[in-house]
Design a protein around this motif. Structure first.
Motif, PDB file in Angstrom:
ATOM      1  N   ARG A 102     -14.094 -32.339   3.632  1.00 35.07           N
ATOM      2  CA  ARG A 102     -14.760 -31.106   4.047  1.00 35.07           C
ATOM      3  C   ARG A 102     -16.212 -31.416   4.383  1.00 35.07           C
ATOM      4  N   PRO A 103     -16.700 -30.906   5.524  1.00 33.03           N
ATOM      5  CA  PRO A 103     -18.105 -31.178   5.863  1.00 33.03           C
ATOM      6  C   PRO A 103     -19.043 -30.452   4.904  1.00 33.03           C
ATOM      7  N   LYS A 104     -20.131 -31.129   4.586  1.00 32.42           N
ATOM      8  CA  LYS A 104     -21.122 -30.546   3.691  1.00 32.42           C
ATOM      9  C   LYS A 104     -21.851 -29.431   4.440  1.00 32.42           C
ATOM     10  N   PRO A 105     -21.910 -28.219   3.885  1.00 28.25           N
ATOM     11  CA  PRO A 105     -22.575 -27.133   4.609  1.00 28.25           C
ATOM     12  C   PRO A 105     -24.079 -27.392   4.745  1.00 28.25           C
ATOM     13  N   ARG A 106     -24.617 -27.066   5.887  1.00 23.56           N
ATOM     14  CA  ARG A 106     -26.040 -27.260   6.130  1.00 23.56           C
ATOM     15  C   ARG A 106     -26.816 -26.110   5.509  1.00 23.56           C
ATOM     16  N   ARG A 107     -27.810 -26.461   4.737  1.00 28.03           N
ATOM     17  CA  ARG A 107     -28.658 -25.442   4.125  1.00 28.03           C
ATOM     18  C   ARG A 107     -30.005 -25.486   4.830  1.00 28.03           C
ATOM     19  N   PRO A 108     -30.376 -24.393   5.497  1.00 28.91           N
ATOM     20  CA  PRO A 108     -31.654 -24.410   6.212  1.00 28.91           C
ATOM     21  C   PRO A 108     -32.827 -24.581   5.249  1.00 28.91           C
ATOM     22  N   THR A 109     -33.792 -25.399   5.649  1.00 27.83           N
ATOM     23  CA  THR A 109     -34.957 -25.640   4.809  1.00 27.83           C
ATOM     24  C   THR A 109     -36.218 -25.198   5.542  1.00 27.83           C
ATOM     25  N   LYS A 110     -37.267 -24.993   4.771  1.00 29.00           N
ATOM     26  CA  LYS A 110     -38.553 -24.599   5.352  1.00 29.00           C
ATOM     27  C   LYS A 110     -39.512 -25.769   5.188  1.00 29.00           C
ATOM     28  N   PRO A 111     -40.457 -25.922   6.134  1.00 28.41           N
ATOM     29  CA  PRO A 111     -41.429 -27.012   5.981  1.00 28.41           C
ATOM     30  C   PRO A 111     -42.311 -26.781   4.752  1.00 28.41           C
ATOM     31  N   THR A 112     -42.662 -27.866   4.077  1.00 27.13           N
ATOM     32  CA  THR A 112     -43.501 -27.756   2.885  1.00 27.13           C
ATOM     33  C   THR A 112     -44.934 -27.408   3.291  1.00 27.13           C
ATOM     34  N   LEU A 113     -45.701 -26.945   2.348  1.00 22.68           N
ATOM     35  CA  LEU A 113     -47.096 -26.604   2.598  1.00 22.68           C
ATOM     36  C   LEU A 113     -47.859 -27.844   3.068  1.00 22.68           C
ATOM     37  N   GLY A 114     -47.590 -28.977   2.409  1.00 19.06           N
ATOM     38  CA  GLY A 114     -48.259 -30.228   2.777  1.00 19.06           C
ATOM     39  C   GLY A 114     -47.978 -30.623   4.222  1.00 19.06           C
ATOM     40  N   SER A 115     -46.721 -30.478   4.670  1.00 21.87           N
ATOM     41  CA  SER A 115     -46.388 -30.869   6.045  1.00 21.87           C
ATOM     42  C   SER A 115     -47.053 -29.922   7.040  1.00 21.87           C
ATOM     43  N   LYS A 116     -47.187 -28.643   6.686  1.00 24.04           N
ATOM     44  CA  LYS A 116     -47.882 -27.692   7.577  1.00 24.04           C
ATOM     45  C   LYS A 116     -49.355 -28.079   7.705  1.00 24.04           C
ATOM     46  N   VAL A 117     -49.987 -28.391   6.572  1.00 22.75           N
ATOM     47  CA  VAL A 117     -51.406 -28.768   6.567  1.00 22.75           C
ATOM     48  C   VAL A 117     -51.605 -30.034   7.397  1.00 22.75           C
ATOM     49  N   ARG A 118     -50.749 -31.056   7.206  1.00 29.96           N
ATOM     50  CA  ARG A 118     -50.868 -32.301   7.961  1.00 29.96           C
ATOM     51  C   ARG A 118     -50.706 -32.055   9.465  1.00 29.96           C
ATOM     52  N   ARG A 119     -49.765 -31.195   9.844  1.00 26.32           N
ATOM     53  CA  ARG A 119     -49.548 -30.905  11.255  1.00 26.32           C
ATOM     54  C   ARG A 119     -50.777 -30.235  11.859  1.00 26.32           C
TER      55      ARG A 119
END
Length: 141
Positions: A102-119
């Motif tokens: 069975r395929p593993k269901p994809r769970r949507p994730t949100k970008p972390t605060l650190g990755s937003k700041v770096r971007r």
């Protein structure tokens, strides 16, 4: 019965073998002996497969499944009929086993605060670099 896993096993009566002449090396026998094996398995109508496995197997096999829902596997690596027959059955069992997972269901994730700041920091640095390249009298965008 050919066991695939604890949940699925294939009925040998459903498998249809056709022996054809093989391409490639074969010595003196190459034009006389039909050693290649074409295995046909009716995926669409097979009672051995649960519905979810059937759908995944059809998607997994792609072009190997014809319009009539029959999976076709060609084995011609060995110089004997029996070895090619075993290779074709092994490939079928491997494909069905993969379709049973069975395929593993994809769970949507949100970008972390650190990755937003770096971007944002990277964007700001890039903007400053480009701003320094502009001549002092050029119009601003």
């Amino acid at each position: 019965m050919i066991p695939v896993n604890d949940r699925v096993s294939l009925d040998e009566g459903e498998l249809e073998f056709e022996f054809i002449r093989s391409s490639g090396p074969g010595g003196q026998n190459v034009n006389k002996v039909s050693t290649a094996v074409r295995l046909r398995f009716p995926v669409a109508t097979s009672p051995s497969l649960p519905e979810d496995v059937r759908r995944r197997l059809i998607r997994l096999a792609g072009k190997k499944v014809g319009a009539d829902g029959t999976l076709m596997i060609l084995a011609q690596e060995a110089r004997s009929q029996e070895a090619n027959r075993k290779a074709a059955v092994d490939r079928l069992v491997e494909m069905v086993a993969k379709a049973c997972e069975r395929p593993k269901p994809r769970r949507p994730t949100k970008p972390t605060l650190g990755s937003k700041v770096r971007r944002l920091e990277s964007k700001r640095r890039q903007s400053e670099t480009k701003a320094r390249r502009r001549s002092p009298g050029s119009p601003e965008d």
